[in-house]
Design a protein around this motif. Structure first.
Motif: not given
Length: 1945
Positions: A1437-1438, A1440-1445, A1448, A1472, A1614, A1682
């Motif tokens: 999960q982390s 994935k979030e890092e990849n999405n970030r 972006q 980061r 956020n 958010n």
């Protein structure tokens, strides 16, 4: 256009005046000719014959040489009358000097001869002109005398229902004996801040004048209210105090103004009583000082009382009552708390039944008692003290019932065990024997001994009454003292206003000591009044620099000397009281000997030796000497007082007599109830030593004289204001005027003395501008100079020859009495002559116009007649031609009709025949088809029946076989199940199978990704091919359609030709038969047609009638429905507006309380400004994040709540009530949710405990293994379900997003994708089957464990498999598995019954031990697997979030220019690492070694990053150097090329330098700032921002956009804490700015505009669909992601409402001074309205001076407001609401002043108002604001102006007024009609009968009884959503704002 009407008597002759008017008359009174000849200055005015009296002789301020001109025919005079005092009469012929008789005619038509006095030759007083009747000020009358004053008061009181009138400085108030709606808070607001002469007379105007002078002159004020009993003194004083309490407010939170008003019920109950003249007569005088602080707010009050009528306690005359409190007690005797008082009816007690009138009509004594007790509570008198007061009062009543029995002539006794005395002693707490003894005895003390002497019955009764009076007087003083303590000011008093409510001059049939003191006080007050009036006159003359001589006025000092001087009446009375045997008779003889025949003011009655007469200023009064000595002594026996003082059970009683032991000074308390006056400007005299023994023996007269002197000193030290109350009749009839009684009071109260003093000097006063405007008609053009003062002087010298009749002051012209009337008469005659000339000219012009019209009409008639004849001939020719044409067409129609009938009949016959043949054929075919269908179904049924029997037999055989095979297999499985090795092998196989399934799922995922890639490539190729083919298909389709159309057209034409040919043949064949048939039926058809025509005509008429009825009904229904709909809509709108208004009023009240709270907090901070040692106070701004606006979308920790509750109030920000209510509601919802979850948790825990208990009772059977396998199964199932959902979503997305031609069925890409999807779904089905097989194996294993075979639990494997397949989801499967486990579970003792020897039980026990061992191993493996799985999932999960970030950030970096990419990447990398660092700090918080290793690795990574950064810097430097080198080379090459180019080429082709554009940043419309810069942001953007600079130079609403962009960035991060803090600081900052600069219109408008824009931004970018309709796609990308700020939107909406209300208040404060002057007083149309004579109370001039406001001032101010709001970018809808509110204020204030100003209610003023309103409407049209609703708010003012101008005579006029004035209330219409006053003699007054007609017609109208409009009313405001088209990313922040610390993102 001004209409002029000539009024006058038909036979009246115009006398000689400075213009000679020569005219002739005819019989019909039409004036044929007229000449006006001015008299030259040298020519003398014709006069009558001189006489001896033609010298300077005065009567009512006029000379004899003017009398001839004034006493002419038709002049009206006043003559004395015994009934009406004065009567009006009219002269029948001119008066000539020397006449002894005047020929008069009374108003009722009776003629009489009035004889003049032969000695004085005094003429009767003249009557004022009609236009002056009903004036507000009596001094404005031309003739100042008694009949004029009386008549003016009567007209105002009876006709106009006006009870207040000015008489110079005196306000005359007539008691209406009726409640009038003129004392409401709206009236108070209307009079507040107004000049006394600007409004109609009112008690509020006097109070406002006193309040204003106190603030302006820094001088204390007094309001002296006097009058007879029943004249309304107490009510007037009460209203004055109410005015002060309402206008000034309170300086503290103790509600002092309420306490001041609450003292009235108490003092009325203990000091007022019913008399023959008044039901609520004050029997004492009082002077109330209302104290004010430096800000002129009420801080306290103090009361002094004078001469309480103590004798009323023990005696009342017929039809009178005792004090109200006694009757209130008797009426409340049934209350439980009053049982101990043993009270009864008022008729039971001697002290309350003597008057014989215990009840007052319309008064409920029980309710009054409740009001009295409530007032006592409000003033701080506790319940115990109240009961003590009531005990004393009840004791007085019982004491009055004590009786005495005579022993002899010199002694008496109380009857034994006398009940009234027993009750009295019990209530007072004294001994019965002592009180009974001292009531019948007295103590005599001599120098050596003391004697106790019995007293007679008469003396005992007197002593009892004296004791009752003394107790009541002391109780009265005690209550007054406690009221003063409650009203005492807690802070220093700066100034005060005193209200004196004192008795007026009294004269009865029997006048005693009380009347003597009252009239003595009135003599002193009258002297002070005369001196004050004379002083004001003198100051006015000196101010205007006019020479003045001493005016002789009545001085009542001799009367005062007679009473109070040495050897005066009071001195002789005190001396007689000191005599041992003094009596009333001896005192009377002393008076006669001392003053009779020596003082002109003292007389002796003829028939009495025990009375005397004093000539007071008002009248002669005869006083009876009986009782003077006793009342003056006020004797009470000391022994009785000592008995009362000895009371130990009743603590209040001794308190009443404590003051008697103290030394009384002239400024201390007296027995009459006067308390010490603090804060007096006059210092009291010090008490002399040894004075104590004497002062307490002072007589009542001496004490009253001292208190009166002190009162006069107080009044002389203040500025007095006078209110004289008049009693109109003795019967208390409403609005009934008794002239005799009124004249008596006018003489007594000094009103006529004021008139006399004014008339003796120059009573009429005009400013030069007013005089010029009024008498401009008497001047010629050459007389008008630039200097108004010189012009007036020149004109007056010509008009009035005697210069003593007027004087020129600095600013005014002063006239003697009667001179203004003389000038008015000259003016009226001049206007009358002008009217005659106008009438002559107009009538000639009308006759000429009439002749021209008649001639023109004759010519027109001739022309029309000739034309008519020609038209008739032409019509005849047309009709002849038309008849021929009609015949031709009629014949053709008959032939054609016959042919058509024959043809239609033939076709009908053919159709019937052909149809019959076809129907027969169809019936035959139908029968054949149905028989075939029946055969088919019967044969099929037989075949199916045969097949079913065969199938059931086969199935039965299969079932039998399968059952046999299953039993065999079951036996094998049971054998295998007994071995553990078999179970392990099976388990290993299952695990391998699960791992294989997992691998297959992974492979599926990979295949799925490859399919996605293939699909994307196929889409690209397919789209290109589709575009190529589409054009070809379109071209082919067009050609194909054209070919089809051509072929279809050819075919249709051919078919049509064939059809026509066939029809032709048929027609030819049938023609003959049809013709024959037609001839046959011709006659029948004609008859039928005629009948049908008749029926048709009847039906048409019926149809038309029905249609008309239906139409009427429909119209009525529609109208009724529309009316209902409109009414319901209006009602809903009204309800909505009312609700909105109620909410906004509550919000306004909340903001006011919030400001009050802040002010108190600031004051408290200032008071505690010196801090304690060692303590430092925290700034309140540090707690801004904890303010009331802070809230979170998450649940707040419970631990923070008690800490916040314990914070001091100084640190808390102002509480927002709306947000507080929402948070409270949210907290209650969370508590309910928490409670429900808690209950559910408890229930689950109980179930788990019960299940656990059951589990412990039963041994577990392979539970762990089964649960582990079920877990694996559920995981596989969930993975499959996820894949299936993803595929379905992918399919749905493709079908929705792609073009229809791409995803159409049959397309290549579509087929490929479907093939892939079907293959994947097939694979999913295979996996599902495997899962189901696993389930069946699990179930079979579970069955294998069952040691006991039970037929009920045996389940067929195939049936179970089918049932499992039917189950839809894992929930159902889990429930089924649990149920199966429960049903298959057996109790432990059942295992012992498996076999007899127990071998199987032993084997099972061993197997169970092995299972437990395996179970523990599986549990440990399961836990480790679960932990690893959780950690891997978290890492995935982390990642994935890092990849999405990172994706972006990469997308954003690609959009940035190259220079900014490195910086952005470094910044994101630092962010980061920071987040990662925080994460690992929390992760390794418990293990410091791991955290240290992580820090070392982090430092290494940072060093690597720094090295990379240095390398990148080096490469950048190298690249820059290379770039410079290349730039130089390019420059050299360009120079070389330029040298080779010719100059001509250079000119033809100019060199244009190439600019390499730098790619701009793609900003996201956000602003980033640091948390510590928040206060700086608020300070620079809100607190210190100058609105003018922002409005002029920058885009509107820039601060709102900047704040929202900052909120967007906090939302993007956020960071809920940052969002809360910023929004809270913003709201608090706006509030601070508005509190600091809340009076500046620009500031309030600026922040209203920005608050609304901020609110619109929060809505526009909230992400809600309703607000995103008008957004661009780019704006939709900027929506908040958010946080939901809906609650903050409500808070901002409430803030905007508060700012709007503050804006309205600022507008009102700016416009208020302009409205009356600009809308009413200023003459916009010059010369329309004239100026009437005014009195002493000068009104604001209607001529615009330099300092006055005009209508142009109002319009300029409106323009200023509008331009400022437009510059600030305020919403157009909001601007409309502000304009509507402004116009409402203008209309309401103007109308309210019109309703309160009699001088403004005239025809000309109505024209001025309508013109002013038209100018305002023109302004609305110029600004395009006509649809704002502002015009409608002026409708009441427009209708009031129209009401002033319409006719007001007939019933038709009344009907028109009622229909026209629908926006005015009945009270307003009647008020305007009552106030209507003619300015000129040509106008007529409104008759009283007409007003009554209006009232009758408006009786059924349901409207508000309120007279004035609520000028403070604020319409409910709305903020319609107004999205902005401005893109956030394009906004630039100017450097002038000082916001360099924030950066664009």
């Amino acid at each position: 256009m001004t209409s002029v009407v000539l009024l006058g008597k038909p036979e009246r002759e115009i006398p000689k005046l400075p213009y000679e008017i020569v005219y002739t008359k005819t019989r019909d009174m039409e004036i044929c000719s007229m000449e006006i000849e001015p008299i030259l200055p040298g020519k003398e005015i014709p006069a009558a014959s001189e006489s001896a009296e033609n010298l300077r002789c005065w009567r009512y301020g006029m000379e004899i040489d003017v009398l001839e001109y004034m006493y002419v025919k038709y002049a009206r005079v006043w003559i004395p009358d015994p009934e009406e005092v004065w009567k009006s009469a009219e002269l029948l012929k001119d008066y000539k000097p020397g006449d002894k008789v005047l020929q008069l005619r009374l108003e009722e038509g009776k003629d009489l001869e009035y004889s003049l006095d032969p000695k004085t030759k005094e003429l009767p007083p003249l009557r004022n002109p009609d236009i002056l009747v009903g004036e507000n000020d009596l001094t404005a009358l031309s003739y100042l005398h008694e009949p004029a004053v009386l008549h003016n008061l009567k007209v105002r009181f009876i006709d106009s229902k006006l009870i207040y009138t000015y008489c110079g400085i005196v306000l005359v108030a007539i008691n209406p004996y009726e409640q009038l709606p003129i004392y409401g808070e709206d009236i108070i607001n209307a009079y507040s801040g107004q000049n006394m002469g600007d409004m109609d007379p009112h008690i509020f105007a006097v109070a406002e004048e006193a309040y204003k002078q106190m603030a302006r002159d820094e001088r204390n004020q007094s309001i002296i209210v006097s009058g007879e009993s029943g004249a309304g003194k107490t009510v007037s004083a009460k209203y004055a105090m109410r005015y002060f309490a309402t206008v000034s407010g309170s300086a503290s939170e103790a509600n002092v103004e309420e306490k001041v008003l609450a003292s009235n019920p108490i003092m009325e109950s203990i000091g007022n009583a019913k008399t023959t003249r008044n039901d609520n007569s004050s029997r004492f005088g009082k002077y109330i000082e209302i104290g004010f602080d430096k800000r002129y707010r009420i801080i306290g009050a103090n009361m002094r009382t004078y001469l309480l009528e103590k004798s009323r306690v023990v005696f009342q005359a017929e039809e009178e009552r005792n004090y109200h409190i006694f009757y209130q007690l008797c009426a409340s005797a049934a209350l439980p708390e009053f049982k101990t008082l043993r009270l009864g009816s008022a008729n039971y007690f001697h002290y309350t039944k003597q008057g014989g009138s215990p009840v007052i009509d319309g008064v409920d004594d029980a309710k009054e008692m409740v009001n009295t007790r409530q007032a006592c509570t409000l003033l701080g008198i506790s319940d115990s003290y109240q009961m003590g007061i009531f005990r004393i009062l009840a004791g007085i009543l019982h004491l009055g019932n004590v009786e005495f029995a005579s022993r002899d002539s010199d002694s008496c006794t109380v009857p034994p065990k006398h009940e009234p005395l027993i009750i009295f002693c019990d209530l007072m707490g004294v001994e019965y024997e002592e009180m009974a003894h001292w009531l019948c005895h007295r103590k005599l003390a001599t120098a050596t001994e003391t004697y106790i002497k019995p007293i007679s019955k008469l003396h005992a009764i007197n002593a009892r009454d004296a004791l009752a009076k003394h107790i009541y007087a002391n109780l009265f003083n005690w209550i007054v003292d406690h009221v003063n303590k409650a009203l005492h000011a807690t802070v220093k008093q700066h100034s005060f206003i005193g209200v004196l409510d004192i008795y007026g001059f009294e004269t009865f049939e029997i006048n005693s000591f009380e009347q003597f003191c009252i009239n003595y006080a009135n003599e002193k007050l009258q002297q002070q009044f005369n001196m004050h009036v004379f002083k004001l006159e003198q100051e006015e003359y000196m101010k205007e620099q006019i020479p003045w001589t001493l005016i002789d006025f009545y001085d009542n000092q001799p009367c005062i000397n007679l009473i109070e001087a040495k050897m005066g009446i009071l001195d002789l009375l005190d001396e007689e009281c000191k005599m041992p045997k003094g009596s009333d008779d001896s005192w009377a003889q002393k008076l006669y000997n001392t003053h009779l025949n020596k003082c002109a003011l003292f007389e002796k009655p003829r028939l009495s030796n025990k009375a005397f007469i004093i000539k007071h200023f008002a009248d002669k009064v005869e006083y009876q000497c009986e009782g003077f000595l006793e009342k003056n002594k006020d004797t009470v026996y000391e022994e009785q007082i000592k008995v009362l003082k000895s009371s130990k059970k009743f603590k209040l009683l001794p308190e009443l007599f404590q003051d008697e032991e103290k030394v009384l000074s002239p400024t201390s308390a007296t027995p009459s109830g006067r308390v010490p006056l603090s804060r007096m400007p006059i210092k009291p005299a010090k008490a002399r030593p040894g004075q104590a023994s004497k002062e307490h023996k002072k007589t009542v007269g001496h004490q009253f004289r001292n208190s009166l002197h002190l009162l006069m000193e107080t009044l002389n030290a203040t500025t007095p204001h006078y209110v004289r109350c008049i009693k109109p009749n003795d019967f208390k009839f409403p609005f009934t005027f008794d002239e005799k009684r009124a004249v008596q009071q006018l003489r007594a109260c000094g009103v006529l003395e004021t008139i006399r003093i004014s008339a003796a000097g120059f009573p009429s006063r005009w400013t030069y501008q007013e005089f010029f405007s009024r008498y401009r008609v008497l001047m010629k053009q050459r007389d008008v100079l630039g200097d108004r003062k010189q012009t007036c002087k020149n004109v007056l010298e010509k008009l009035i020859q005697d210069k003593d009749k007027y004087q020129f002051g600095k600013t005014k012209i002063f006239f003697r009495a009667g001179q203004v009337a003389y000038l008015e008469k000259i003016r009226a005659d001049k206007l009358r002559a002008a009217c005659i000339r106008i009438q002559k000219t107009i009538r000639g012009w009308l006759m000429r116009k009439k002749y021209v019209r008649m001639r023109k009409a004759a010519i027109t008639i001739q022309r029309h007649v000739r034309g008519y004849q020609a038209r008739c001939y032409a019509k005849f020719l047309r009709r002849t031609r038309a008849a021929i044409t009609i015949q031709k067409f009629q014949r053709m129609y008959v032939v054609r009709k016959r042919y058509q009938c024959m043809r239609d009949a033939t076709i009908a016959l053919q159709a019937l025949l052909r149809g019959y043949m076809v129907r027969n054929k169809y019936q035959m075919m139908l029968r054949e088809h149905k028989s075939v269908v029946i055969q088919k179904h019967v044969r099929g049924w037989l075949a199916r029946r045969r097949y079913g029997r065969t199938l059931r037999a086969i199935v039965y055989l299969q079932c039998c076989y399968r059952r046999m095979m299953a039993k065999r297999e079951l036996k094998k499985l049971k054998i295998e199940a007994r071995s553990v090795e078999r179970y392990k092998k099976l388990h290993i196989g299952l695990e391998n199978k699960i791992m294989q399934l997992q691998r297959k799922i992974d492979e599926q995922n990979k295949e799925y990704k490859s399919l996605l890639e293939k699909m994307s490539s196929l889409e690209i190729t397919y789209s290109t091919e589709t575009e190529k083919l589409r054009s070809d298909v379109e071209r082919l389709r067009m050609s194909e359609e054209e070919a089809k159309n051509a072929t279809n057209r050819v075919i249709s034409l051919q078919e049509e030709i064939a059809k026509l040919r066939r029809e032709l043949h048929q027609t030819q064949s049938e023609k003959k038969s049809i013709e024959e048939w037609a001839d046959k039926y011709k006659h029948e058809t004609e008859q039928l047609v005629s009948e049908l025509k008749e029926q048709n005509s009847l039906l048409k008429t019926e149809k038309e009638e029905l249609n008309r009825r239906i139409h009427d009904q429909a119209r009525e229904i529609t109208e009724s429905m529309e009316k209902k709909l409109v009414e319901e809509t209006k009602q809903l709108e009204l309800d909505l507006n009312d609700e909105r208004l109620r909410y906004q009023n509550l919000l306004n009240e909340f903001s006011r309380l919030e400001e009050r709270y802040d002010d108190l907090k600031d004051e408290m901070n200032l008071m505690v400004s010196i801090p304690k040692p060692g303590h430092k106070r925290t700034d309140s701004t540090h707690s801004s994040n904890e303010s009331e606006y802070t809230f979170s979308s998450e649940i707040t920790e419970a631990e923070d709540l008690p800490l916040r509750m314990e914070e001091p109030s100084e640190k808390k920000a102002p509480l927002d009530m709306s947000l507080f209510l929402k948070l409270q509601k949210r907290v209650s919802e969370l508590e309910q949710e928490k409670q429900s979850l808690q209950d559910e948790l408890d229930r689950k825990e109980e179930q788990a405990l019960r299940a656990k208990a059951k589990e412990e009772e039963r041994p577990p059977i392979r539970g762990a293994e089964l649960e582990y396998e079920s877990l694996k199964r559920q995981e596989l199932e969930s993975e499959n379900k996820k894949l299936k959902n993803e595929l379905n979503e992918l399919q749905k997305a493709l079908t929705e997003t792609r073009a229809p031609e791409v995803t159409a069925p049959g397309a290549p890409a579509y087929r490929v994708l479907l093939d892939q999807l079907t293959s994947v779904s097939e694979e999913l089905e295979v996996r599902k089957e495997e899962v189901l097989i696993l389930r069946s194996q699990l179930v079979s294993q579970k069955e294998a464990i069952q040691p006991k075979e039970d037929k009920n639990t045996m389940t067929d494997a195939t049936i179970l498999l089918e049932d499992v397949q039917k189950m839809k989801d894992k929930g159902e499967i889990a429930q089924a598995y649990i149920g199966l486990k429960e049903t298959n579970r057996q109790s432990p003792q059942d295992y012992h019954m498996l076999n007899e020897d127990g071998e199987l039980w032993l084997a099972y026990e061993g197997l169970k031990q092995a299972n437990r061992l395996l179970e523990s191993q599986l549990q440990s493996q399961k836990k480790s697997h679960e932990n690893e799985l959780e950690s891997l999932r978290g890492e995935i999960q982390s990642l994935k979030e890092e990849n999405n970030r990172q994706q972006q950030l990469l997308a954003q970096n690609l959009q940035l220019p190259p220079e900014a990419r490195i910086e952005a990447s470094l910044q994101h990398e630092i962010t980061r690492l920071t987040n990662e660092n925080l994460f690992f700090e929390e992760l390794y918080a418990d293990d410091p070694k791991k955290y240290q290793l992580y820090r070392i690795s982090l430092y290494k990574r940072m060093i690597d990053l720094m090295e990379q950064l240095e390398k990148q810097d080096k490469t950048v430097r190298k690249l820059k150097k290379q770039l410079k080198v290349f730039a130089k080379k390019i420059g050299e090459l360009e120079v070389g090329q330029m040298e080779n180019i010719s100059p001509g080429q250079i000119i033809d082709e100019p060199i244009r330098p190439v600019n390499i554009p730098r790619k701009e940043k793609d900003f996201q419309g956000m602003l980033e700032y640091k948390k510590e810069d928040e206060q700086k942001l608020v300070k620079n953007l809100i607190l210190e921002l100058k609105p003018r600079g922002v409005a002029v130079n920058l885009i509107p609403g820039l601060p709102a956009y900047i704040l929202f962009m900052c909120v967007r960035h906090a939302d993007y991060l956020n960071d809920d804490q940052k969002v809360r803090s910023l929004l809270t600081s913003t709201i608090n900052g706006i509030k601070k700015v508005l509190k600091k600069r809340g009076d500046d219109f620009e500031t309030v408008s600026f922040w209203l505009s920005n608050t609304c824009r901020f609110l619109h931004c929060l809505k526009q970018y909230s992400g809600e669909e309703g607000f995103m309709k008008h957004n661009t796609p780019r704006q939709n990308e900027h929506c908040l992601t958010n946080f939901d700020l809906a609650e903050y939107r409500q808070v901002l909406s409430d803030l905007a409402i508060q700012i709007y209300q503050q804006l309205v208040r600022v507008l009102e404060n700016i416009l208020q001074p302009m409205i009356v002057s600009g809308m009413l007083e200023h003459e916009t149309i010059q010369g329309v309205s004239g100026v009437k004579p005014t009195g002493l109370r000068k009104r604001t001039s209607s001529i615009a001076d330099e300092g006055t406001y005009t209508l142009d001032s109002i319009i300029r101010q409106l323009n200023s407001f509008h331009s400022v709001m437009c510059q600030h970018g305020m919403d157009p809808e909001l601007i409309k609401q502000v304009v509507k509110q402004m116009f409402y204020i203008i209309g309401a204030v103007t109308l309210n002043n019109l309703l309160l100003r009699k001088d403004m209610c005239s025809w000309s003023k109505g024209m001025q108002i309508r013109y002013n309103v038209s100018q305002l409407e023109e302004w609305l049209r110029d600004k395009n604001l006509m649809n704002s609703g502002a015009k409608e708010t002026l409708e009441p003012l427009i209708q009031a102006a129209q009401l002033l101008q319409v006719k007001k005579k007939t019933d038709e006029d009344a009907e028109a007024i009622c229909s026209m004035c629908n926006a005015l209330t009945t009270a307003q219409i009647v008020k305007v009609l009552n106030l209507y006053t003619p300015v000129n003699e040509f106008e007529e007054r409104v008759l009283v009968s007409f007003i009554r007609t209006i009232q009758v017609r408006l009786r059924d109208r349901k409207d508000s009884p309120q007279l004035l409009m609520d000028a403070k009313h604020i319409f409910p405001v709305t903020f319609p959503f107004n999205p902005s088209s401005l893109a956030l990313e394009t906004i630039q922040i100017p450097a002038s704002l000082g916001l360099g610390f924030i950066s664009r993102v």
